[in-house]
Write a protein that holds these residues in place. Structure first.
Motif, PDB file in Angstrom:
ATOM      1  N   HIS A 131      23.154  50.549 -33.550  1.00  0.00           N
ATOM      2  CA  HIS A 131      23.379  51.867 -34.155  1.00  0.00           C
ATOM      3  C   HIS A 131      23.210  52.958 -33.091  1.00  0.00           C
ATOM      4  O   HIS A 131      24.026  53.874 -32.990  1.00  0.00           O
ATOM      5  N   HIS A 184      16.791  58.992 -30.069  1.00  0.00           N
ATOM      6  CA  HIS A 184      16.564  59.598 -31.386  1.00  0.00           C
ATOM      7  C   HIS A 184      15.865  58.660 -32.382  1.00  0.00           C
ATOM      8  O   HIS A 184      15.055  59.110 -33.188  1.00  0.00           O
ATOM      9  N   ASP A 185      16.167  57.362 -32.337  1.00  0.00           N
ATOM     10  CA  ASP A 185      15.547  56.427 -33.285  1.00  0.00           C
ATOM     11  C   ASP A 185      14.555  55.486 -32.598  1.00  0.00           C
ATOM     12  O   ASP A 185      14.281  54.394 -33.105  1.00  0.00           O
TER      13      ASP A 185
END
Ligand SMILES: [Fe+2]
Ligand SMILES: [Fe+2]
Length: 212
Positions: free
Chosen positions: A38, A70-71
Motif C-alpha cells: 500500500h 505515513h503508515d
C-alpha cells in the motif's frame, strides 16, 4: 490488499531512486508486506499527482518521503502507539489507531527527518491538512484513492488535473463515510472539513468512501 499489491511490495524503486534506502528498511521492519505494498502504491500515485500538478523537485521529493513514512506506525500495537503519541482525547484513548499519523511523525523525527513539510504531511494524512499545503494534500488524496483500495477512482482521476478539488472530495468522502458508519468523528477531521467547506456547509457527498 490485493495480490497484485503484495507483488509490488518488493519493488521500492520509487524510494531508492531518491536515496531513501535506510528509511525503507526502517519502515519495512515495522509493517506487514501488504501494508508496505500500500505504501509503495501511495508513493507512486502521490508522485504522479505531484508531477501532474507542477510541483517543484523539492516538493516532489517531500511527497515521496512523506508517503514512505505515513503508515510506518499503522501496524504497531495499541501500547506502542500510545507510547509514541500519548492520547490527548477520550476518542484517541478509545481508538489508539487514530494516533498512527502522529506516531509515524514521531518515528520519522527519531529517524532524523527534520523537514516540517514532510512531518506535517505524515501527521496530516489521518485528520487532514490546511488547504494550501500541496504536499500534504497530494499524500492525503493518494492515500484514500490508491488503486489497491478499489474505491475513489474519481478522486484519483480528478487529482491529476485539480488537486485542491480532489482533496475537497476526499475530505468530504471521509467525513461522510464516518457519518454513514455511525463512527465518532475526530475534532481535527471536523476542523479540516469546516476549513474546506465552511461552517454552515451541507453534509458531505454520499458518493465515495474514505479510510485512513
Ligand atoms: Fe495509508
Ligand atoms: Fe494511515
Amino acid at each position: 490488499m490485493s495480490d497484485e499489491g503484495t507483488t509490488v511490495a518488493t519493488d521500492a524503486r520509487v524510494f531508492t531512486a531518491q536515496g531513501l534506502g535506510r528509511l525503507v528498511e526502517l519502515v519495512r521492519a515495522r509493517v506487514t508486506p501488504a501494508r508496505f505494498a500500500h505504501i509503495v502504491r501511495v508513493a507512486e500515485l502521490a508522485a504522479a499527482i505531484a508531477e501532474a500538478n507542477g510541483f517543484t523537485p523539492q516538493e516532489r521529493a517531500a511527497v515521496v518521503e512523506a508517503a514512505l513514512l505515513h503508515d510506518a506506525a499503522r501496524d504497531l500495537s495499541d501500547a506502542e502507539l500510545v507510547r509514541l503519541a500519548p492520547p490527548r482525547l477520550a476518542l484517541e484513548r478509545a481508538h489508539p489507531l487514530a494516533l498512527h499519523g502522529r506516531a509515524a511523525r514521531e518515528l520519522a523525527r527519531r529517524w532524523g527527518v527534520t523537514d516540517e513539510v514532510v512531518l506535517g504531511a505524515i501527521e496530516g494524512h489521518v485528520f487532514g491538512v490546511a488547504p494550501h499545503d500541496r504536499v500534504g494534500m497530494a499524500l492525503y488524496v493518494a492515500d484514500v484513492s490508491e488503486p489497491g483500495r478499489g474505491v475513489n477512482a474519481h478522486i484519483r482521476e480528478l487529482a491529476m488535473t485539480d488537486l485542491p478539488s480532489a482533496y475537497r472530495h476526499a475530505v468530504c468522502s471521509k467525513v461522510e463515510y464516518l457519518e454513514r458508519c455511525g463512527k465518532e468523528i475526530h475534532p481535527d477531521t471536523l476542523a479540516t472539513y469546516r476549513a474546506i467547506v465552511g461552517p454552515a456547509a451541507p453534509p458531505a457527498r454520499p458518493d465515495a468512501q474514505g479510510a485512513s
